[in-house]
Design a protein around this motif. Structure first.
Motif, mmCIF file in Angstrom:
data_model
loop_
_atom_site.group_PDB
_atom_site.id
_atom_site.type_symbol
_atom_site.label_atom_id
_atom_site.label_comp_id
_atom_site.label_asym_id
_atom_site.label_seq_id
_atom_site.Cartn_x
_atom_site.Cartn_y
_atom_site.Cartn_z
ATOM 1 N N GLU A 51 0.828 -1.208 0.000
ATOM 2 C CA GLU A 51 0.000 0.000 0.000
ATOM 3 C C GLU A 51 0.863 1.259 0.000
ATOM 4 O OE1 GLU A 51 -3.068 0.087 2.938
ATOM 5 O OE2 GLU A 51 -3.813 -1.899 2.387
ATOM 6 N N GLN A 52 1.993 1.207 0.696
ATOM 7 C CA GLN A 52 2.888 2.366 0.719
ATOM 8 C C GLN A 52 3.466 2.609 -0.673
ATOM 9 O OE1 GLN A 52 6.130 2.059 3.468
ATOM 10 N NE2 GLN A 52 7.060 3.970 2.806
ATOM 11 N N ASP A 66 -8.440 6.645 -10.178
ATOM 12 C CA ASP A 66 -9.232 5.427 -10.396
ATOM 13 C C ASP A 66 -8.359 4.180 -10.303
ATOM 14 O OD1 ASP A 66 -11.582 6.858 -10.732
ATOM 15 O OD2 ASP A 66 -11.290 7.067 -12.897
ATOM 16 N N GLU A 67 -7.199 4.234 -10.931
ATOM 17 C CA GLU A 67 -6.268 3.102 -10.882
ATOM 18 C C GLU A 67 -5.809 2.861 -9.445
ATOM 19 O OE1 GLU A 67 -3.745 0.088 -12.639
ATOM 20 O OE2 GLU A 67 -5.492 1.178 -13.349
ATOM 21 N N LEU A 72 -5.891 -0.478 -4.744
ATOM 22 C CA LEU A 72 -5.976 -0.488 -3.293
ATOM 23 C C LEU A 72 -7.051 -1.463 -2.833
ATOM 24 C CD1 LEU A 72 -4.814 0.789 -0.726
ATOM 25 C CD2 LEU A 72 -6.581 2.539 -0.902
ATOM 26 N N ALA A 73 -8.205 -1.455 -3.526
ATOM 27 C CA ALA A 73 -9.279 -2.393 -3.192
ATOM 28 C C ALA A 73 -8.808 -3.833 -3.402
ATOM 29 C CB ALA A 73 -10.514 -2.099 -4.046
ATOM 30 N N THR A 74 -8.050 -4.074 -4.456
ATOM 31 C CA THR A 74 -7.530 -5.410 -4.713
ATOM 32 C C THR A 74 -6.573 -5.839 -3.606
ATOM 33 O OG1 THR A 74 -7.732 -5.073 -7.100
ATOM 34 C CG2 THR A 74 -6.264 -6.837 -6.366
ATOM 35 N N LEU A 75 -5.706 -4.949 -3.188
ATOM 36 C CA LEU A 75 -4.759 -5.277 -2.122
ATOM 37 C C LEU A 75 -5.476 -5.594 -0.816
ATOM 38 C CD1 LEU A 75 -1.921 -2.638 -2.631
ATOM 39 C CD2 LEU A 75 -1.748 -5.101 -2.912
ATOM 40 N N ARG A 76 -6.553 -4.894 -0.549
ATOM 41 C CA ARG A 76 -7.283 -5.095 0.699
ATOM 42 C C ARG A 76 -8.295 -6.236 0.608
ATOM 43 N NH1 ARG A 76 -8.137 1.247 2.428
ATOM 44 N NH2 ARG A 76 -5.955 1.586 3.011
ATOM 45 N N GLY A 77 -8.374 -6.880 -0.553
ATOM 46 C CA GLY A 77 -9.253 -8.035 -0.715
ATOM 47 C C GLY A 77 -10.708 -7.682 -0.918
ATOM 48 N N LYS A 78 -10.985 -6.454 -1.283
ATOM 49 C CA LYS A 78 -12.358 -6.026 -1.535
ATOM 50 C C LYS A 78 -12.580 -6.001 -3.045
ATOM 51 C CE LYS A 78 -12.247 -3.006 2.477
ATOM 52 N NZ LYS A 78 -12.240 -1.627 2.933
ATOM 53 N N PRO A 79 -13.790 -6.282 -3.468
ATOM 54 C CA PRO A 79 -14.053 -6.190 -4.900
ATOM 55 C C PRO A 79 -14.004 -4.735 -5.340
ATOM 56 C CG PRO A 79 -16.083 -6.643 -3.712
ATOM 57 C CD PRO A 79 -14.950 -6.720 -2.713
ATOM 58 N N PRO A 80 -13.369 -4.461 -6.482
ATOM 59 C CA PRO A 80 -13.325 -3.077 -6.943
ATOM 60 C C PRO A 80 -14.726 -2.601 -7.308
ATOM 61 C CG PRO A 80 -12.268 -4.536 -8.530
ATOM 62 C CD PRO A 80 -12.660 -5.372 -7.350
ATOM 63 N N GLY A 81 -15.028 -1.425 -6.882
ATOM 64 C CA GLY A 81 -16.329 -0.859 -7.167
ATOM 65 C C GLY A 81 -16.194 0.613 -7.438
ATOM 66 N N PRO A 82 -17.315 1.326 -7.435
ATOM 67 C CA PRO A 82 -17.249 2.768 -7.663
ATOM 68 C C PRO A 82 -16.453 3.446 -6.551
ATOM 69 C CG PRO A 82 -19.518 2.086 -7.172
ATOM 70 C CD PRO A 82 -18.674 0.861 -7.232
ATOM 71 N N THR A 83 -15.798 4.526 -6.927
ATOM 72 C CA THR A 83 -14.974 5.277 -5.978
ATOM 73 C C THR A 83 -15.879 5.931 -4.942
ATOM 74 O OG1 THR A 83 -13.400 5.730 -7.719
ATOM 75 C CG2 THR A 83 -13.237 7.076 -5.749
ATOM 76 N N GLN A 84 -15.556 5.721 -3.653
ATOM 77 C CA GLN A 84 -16.327 6.351 -2.594
ATOM 78 C C GLN A 84 -15.570 7.557 -2.075
ATOM 79 O OE1 GLN A 84 -16.891 3.353 0.348
ATOM 80 N NE2 GLN A 84 -18.160 2.066 -0.946
ATOM 81 N N SER A 85 -16.289 8.654 -1.863
ATOM 82 C CA SER A 85 -15.639 9.875 -1.375
ATOM 83 C C SER A 85 -16.018 10.163 0.043
ATOM 84 C CB SER A 85 -15.989 11.062 -2.251
ATOM 85 O OG SER A 85 -15.494 10.841 -3.548
#
Length: 85
Positions: A51-52, A66-67, A72-85
């Motif tokens: 992540e660093q 976006d990339e 980051l979502a992939t590294l954290r094991g979450k499915p990539p989805g829309p960007t949350q703000s």
């Protein structure tokens, strides 16, 4: 003669210290006490996290937001989805 001998050894010691420092410090004005370029980290010390590294690439502009969020979502094991703000 004693003073000349003393100065000779002082010069030898100073030159030896400068040579040692030149080979052990990172080049450049921003030496942060880290090992020099190409020097492996000491055994048992963790390297920079994924992540660093990803954050550093984003900060340098190598990847866009976006990339960054997708990876980051992939590294954290979450499915990539829309960007949350």
């Amino acid at each position: 003669m004693l003073v000349g001998n003393f100065l000779f050894w002082i010069v030898i010691i100073v030159v030896a210290v400068l040579i040692f420092r030149a080979f052990t410090q990172r080049p450049g004005p921003h030496n942060s006490g880290q090992p020099g370029w190409g020097t492996p980290p000491p055994p048992g010390s963790p390297g920079p996290g994924a992540e660093q590294i990803l954050g550093e690439r984003y900060a340098r502009g190598e990847i866009d937001e976006d990339e960054y969020q997708r990876r980051l979502a992939t590294l954290r094991g979450k499915p990539p989805g829309p960007t949350q703000s």
